[in-house]
Design an enzyme around this catalytic site. Structure first.
Site, PDB file in Angstrom:
ATOM      1  N   THR A 134      59.649  37.979  65.752  1.00 35.67           N
ATOM      2  CA  THR A 134      60.323  39.353  66.097  1.00 35.67           C
ATOM      3  C   THR A 134      61.549  38.931  66.714  1.00 35.67           C
ATOM      4  O   THR A 134      61.727  37.680  67.077  1.00 35.67           O
ATOM      5  CB  THR A 134      59.273  39.879  67.283  1.00 35.67           C
ATOM      6  OG1 THR A 134      58.194  40.339  66.711  1.00 35.67           O
ATOM      7  CG2 THR A 134      60.003  40.882  68.025  1.00 35.67           C
ATOM      8  N   ARG A 185      50.912  50.147  60.138  1.00 35.58           N
ATOM      9  CA  ARG A 185      50.621  49.591  61.266  1.00 35.58           C
ATOM     10  C   ARG A 185      51.851  49.448  62.313  1.00 35.58           C
ATOM     11  O   ARG A 185      52.774  49.220  61.940  1.00 35.58           O
ATOM     12  CB  ARG A 185      50.384  48.168  60.655  1.00 35.58           C
ATOM     13  CG  ARG A 185      49.897  47.080  61.948  1.00 35.58           C
ATOM     14  CD  ARG A 185      51.009  45.978  62.561  1.00 35.58           C
ATOM     15  NE  ARG A 185      50.643  45.084  63.447  1.00 35.58           N
ATOM     16  CZ  ARG A 185      51.443  44.351  63.939  1.00 35.58           C
ATOM     17  NH1 ARG A 185      53.065  44.462  63.510  1.00 35.58           N
ATOM     18  NH2 ARG A 185      51.287  43.369  64.855  1.00 35.58           N
ATOM     19  N   VAL A 186      51.459  49.559  63.656  1.00 38.51           N
ATOM     20  CA  VAL A 186      52.384  49.843  64.594  1.00 38.51           C
ATOM     21  C   VAL A 186      52.153  48.506  65.537  1.00 38.51           C
ATOM     22  O   VAL A 186      50.924  48.430  65.750  1.00 38.51           O
ATOM     23  CB  VAL A 186      52.424  51.110  65.403  1.00 38.51           C
ATOM     24  CG1 VAL A 186      53.692  50.915  66.665  1.00 38.51           C
ATOM     25  CG2 VAL A 186      52.767  52.180  64.643  1.00 38.51           C
ATOM     26  N   GLY A 187      52.865  47.660  65.870  1.00 36.22           N
ATOM     27  CA  GLY A 187      52.978  46.588  66.458  1.00 36.22           C
ATOM     28  C   GLY A 187      53.388  46.703  68.007  1.00 36.22           C
ATOM     29  O   GLY A 187      53.459  47.983  68.315  1.00 36.22           O
ATOM     30  N   ASP A 188      53.530  45.651  68.729  1.00 37.15           N
ATOM     31  CA  ASP A 188      53.925  45.859  70.193  1.00 37.15           C
ATOM     32  C   ASP A 188      55.017  46.006  70.344  1.00 37.15           C
ATOM     33  O   ASP A 188      55.894  46.361  71.274  1.00 37.15           O
ATOM     34  CB  ASP A 188      53.283  44.372  70.848  1.00 37.15           C
ATOM     35  CG  ASP A 188      54.006  43.134  70.403  1.00 37.15           C
ATOM     36  OD1 ASP A 188      54.434  43.254  69.171  1.00 37.15           O
ATOM     37  OD2 ASP A 188      54.671  42.428  71.262  1.00 37.15           O
ATOM     38  N   THR A 215      57.397  38.203  71.789  1.00 35.63           N
ATOM     39  CA  THR A 215      57.149  37.795  70.427  1.00 35.63           C
ATOM     40  C   THR A 215      55.974  37.186  70.222  1.00 35.63           C
ATOM     41  O   THR A 215      55.553  36.324  71.009  1.00 35.63           O
ATOM     42  CB  THR A 215      58.324  37.133  69.798  1.00 35.63           C
ATOM     43  OG1 THR A 215      57.793  36.669  68.543  1.00 35.63           O
ATOM     44  CG2 THR A 215      58.708  35.902  70.700  1.00 35.63           C
ATOM     45  N   GLY A 216      55.138  37.412  69.130  1.00 33.33           N
ATOM     46  CA  GLY A 216      53.652  36.753  68.947  1.00 33.33           C
ATOM     47  C   GLY A 216      52.963  37.780  68.414  1.00 33.33           C
ATOM     48  O   GLY A 216      53.269  38.566  67.484  1.00 33.33           O
ATOM     49  N   HIS A 217      51.577  37.488  68.672  1.00 28.04           N
ATOM     50  CA  HIS A 217      50.583  38.122  68.065  1.00 28.04           C
ATOM     51  C   HIS A 217      50.515  39.638  68.721  1.00 28.04           C
ATOM     52  O   HIS A 217      50.242  39.804  69.779  1.00 28.04           O
ATOM     53  CB  HIS A 217      49.035  37.792  68.269  1.00 28.04           C
ATOM     54  CG  HIS A 217      47.924  38.367  67.568  1.00 28.04           C
ATOM     55  ND1 HIS A 217      46.654  38.249  67.975  1.00 28.04           N
ATOM     56  CD2 HIS A 217      47.937  39.246  66.489  1.00 28.04           C
ATOM     57  CE1 HIS A 217      46.080  39.349  67.381  1.00 28.04           C
ATOM     58  NE2 HIS A 217      46.624  39.619  66.270  1.00 28.04           N
ATOM     59  N   GLY A 218      51.256  40.735  67.924  1.00 31.49           N
ATOM     60  CA  GLY A 218      51.611  41.935  68.652  1.00 31.49           C
ATOM     61  C   GLY A 218      50.132  42.726  69.175  1.00 31.49           C
ATOM     62  O   GLY A 218      50.249  43.183  70.271  1.00 31.49           O
TER      63      GLY A 218
END
Lengths: 313, 313
Positions: B173, B201-204, B224-227
């Site tokens: 990200t 899919r919606v991430g963070d 940034t990372g595992h949303g």
């Protein structure tokens, strides 16, 4: 605890619609009690209660949702398990009778947390969930509200948030929070959004931390009101932080949260909160939130105007 | 401060791609400095820096975004103004060269906070923002990653989060946080998500409180990372709460936040944080996050492996 929206009901005793809404809440609380008394999970209780609220066309979620700028239903919902912070959410979905059940399937069967629009429907189909025609959702009252709002908006296409007086009955949300006999917490929130909202608008209901939050270490929260204000203050997580970090109980945290909403962004709305000790609390602006609770297995209480609090004002 | 993703870069000095990425960050920090030194707003600085990161195909946002299960680009972005907690976000949008610029338009010109999918594109068109063909976004490397992931996923259609080793370079990200000479804070985050993610899919990244947060009273954060882990812990708001409620500085709050991510949900990723006093901090798991900072007008520093901290470990 369950709620059917803040700032959207005529809360006078002579209103027959209010009596019908309260009777519906009592029946749904009874279903929740049965699940929890039988050893069922908080997650199961909030899913069942929220889906029953979705089924009741009085409330702005599932059947009876308000209509967007295209005159169609587009709904948001989410569910969260306080045991492990796992969550599922769907945003801007039509044709699904119970968005909160779809959110539960996202939680259970998808590595994602949130699915939106056509992608959420594709996931629903892969789970065997059937789609419903528009006629299932749309009520006469919602059509009337839509036509009114559409006419007022004129060519601009969007009139801004409806409900300036708190009496328009065309916003609101439903939600449930629960603590089970194992001490686990869960929360669910579901909403049709706001009449004449633009296509694709996502409110706070499917946003973990905004319209709901659940963590065994602090509390379960479900909110209703001006969604954008809940999103910008991340209100449900903010309330949980008051408990987690500052050691507040449910009532004090609910009060501090609504104060925060009002002072920081001039927001309006309400929350229901159960803390890890099983204490129930509610707090709301604009004088009304149709909601009810069963505290620690006691008597069910449903009300439009009374806040649940154990803390002196 | 800016970042280009955690856990996704080979952080060895001999890697020419790393050198190119760091050179890009130095150039973008220079642009940010120019805006802020000229009296520009933090909001303008983070929008410009995030959109420049989107333009660089090395990073997984805008041009060079990873491909979803249908082999297409679907991006998330948000921006937040710490002056008044106003925010704009777009989720699951294709065809927009700079999703963070669209998010800024949502902030400026829409009563909504978040728009998803086709509705977000309709809003973009109403603002005169042009759509780009798929060829603008798709790079050879992303196509190769997509084909690899698609093949591994087989008939299931989804292989789960890629990047188990932290070296796959197909997640990540971009983001920016800034404090301007008036003391105002802002944050922006933008992402292409994860290779082979399901449609919708919606991430963070577009979720206020998860992938970003900005409040003059505490700090600006971009993650940034595992949303999904950031969403379930509402990590950016959690970090802001450490500052707001507990009085931590940026470094201590960043450390506490990443500890929380790891201990509560076994998550991975990184954050950049600027607090109200202008202190910069970074913290990340998996040994690397390509990022850079200019602290209080000092020298620019860009790095893959060094955390920015003023607190003894």
């Amino acid at each position: 605890m369950i709620h059917g929206g803040a700032g959207t009901w005529e809360c006078v005793d002579s209103d027959p619609e209010q009596a019908g809404g309260l009777a519906s809440l009592y029946a749904i609380l009874g279903q929740g009690r049965e699940i929890l008394a039988g050893g069922g999970s908080a997650l199961q209780a909030v899913e069942t209660c929220a889906s029953l609220l979705e089924d009741d066309p009085r409330f702005n979620a599932g059947r009876g949702s308000v209509l967007n700028a295209d005159g169609r239903v587009e709904m948001d919902a989410a569910i969260m398990d306080g045991r492990d912070l796992s969550a599922g959410a769907v945003a801007a979905v039509g044709t699904i009778a119970n968005p909160v059940r779809l959110a539960r399937l996202v939680l259970a069967h998808s590595p994602q947390v949130m699915l939106a629009g056509a992608g959420a429907l594709r996931f629903a189909a892969s789970c065997g969930m059937k789609q419903m025609p528009d006629e299932y959702f749309v009520t006469e009252e919602r059509l009337r509200q839509y036509r009114d709002a559409h006419r007022k908006a004129g060519t601009s296409g969007y009139a801004g948030p409806a409900d300036p007086s708190g009496r328009a009955r065309d916003s609101g949300t439903v939600g449930a929070v629960a603590r089970d006999i194992h001490g686990n917490l869960a929360a669910a929130t579901s909403s049709g959004g706001v009449t004449n909202k633009p296509v694709g608008r996502v409110g706070d209901s499917p946003v973990i931390g905004a319209g709901l939050y659940a963590d065994n270490a602090s509390c379960a929260v479900s909110g209703t009101g001006h969604g954008e204000a809940f999103m910008c203050t991340v209100l449900a997580r903010t309330i949980a932080s008051y408990i987690e970090i500052q050691g507040y109980d449910a009532a004090r945290a609910a009060r501090a949260g609504i104060d925060y909403l009002v002072t920081r962004v001039a927001g309006w709305g309400g929350v229901i909160v159960i803390d890890a000790a099983g204490r129930c609390a509610s707090r709301f602006t604009r004088g009304n939130m149709i909601h009810g609770w069963i505290e620690r297995g006691g008597a069910a209480v449903c009300t439009c105007v009374r806040e649940k609090t154990a803390v002196p004002e």
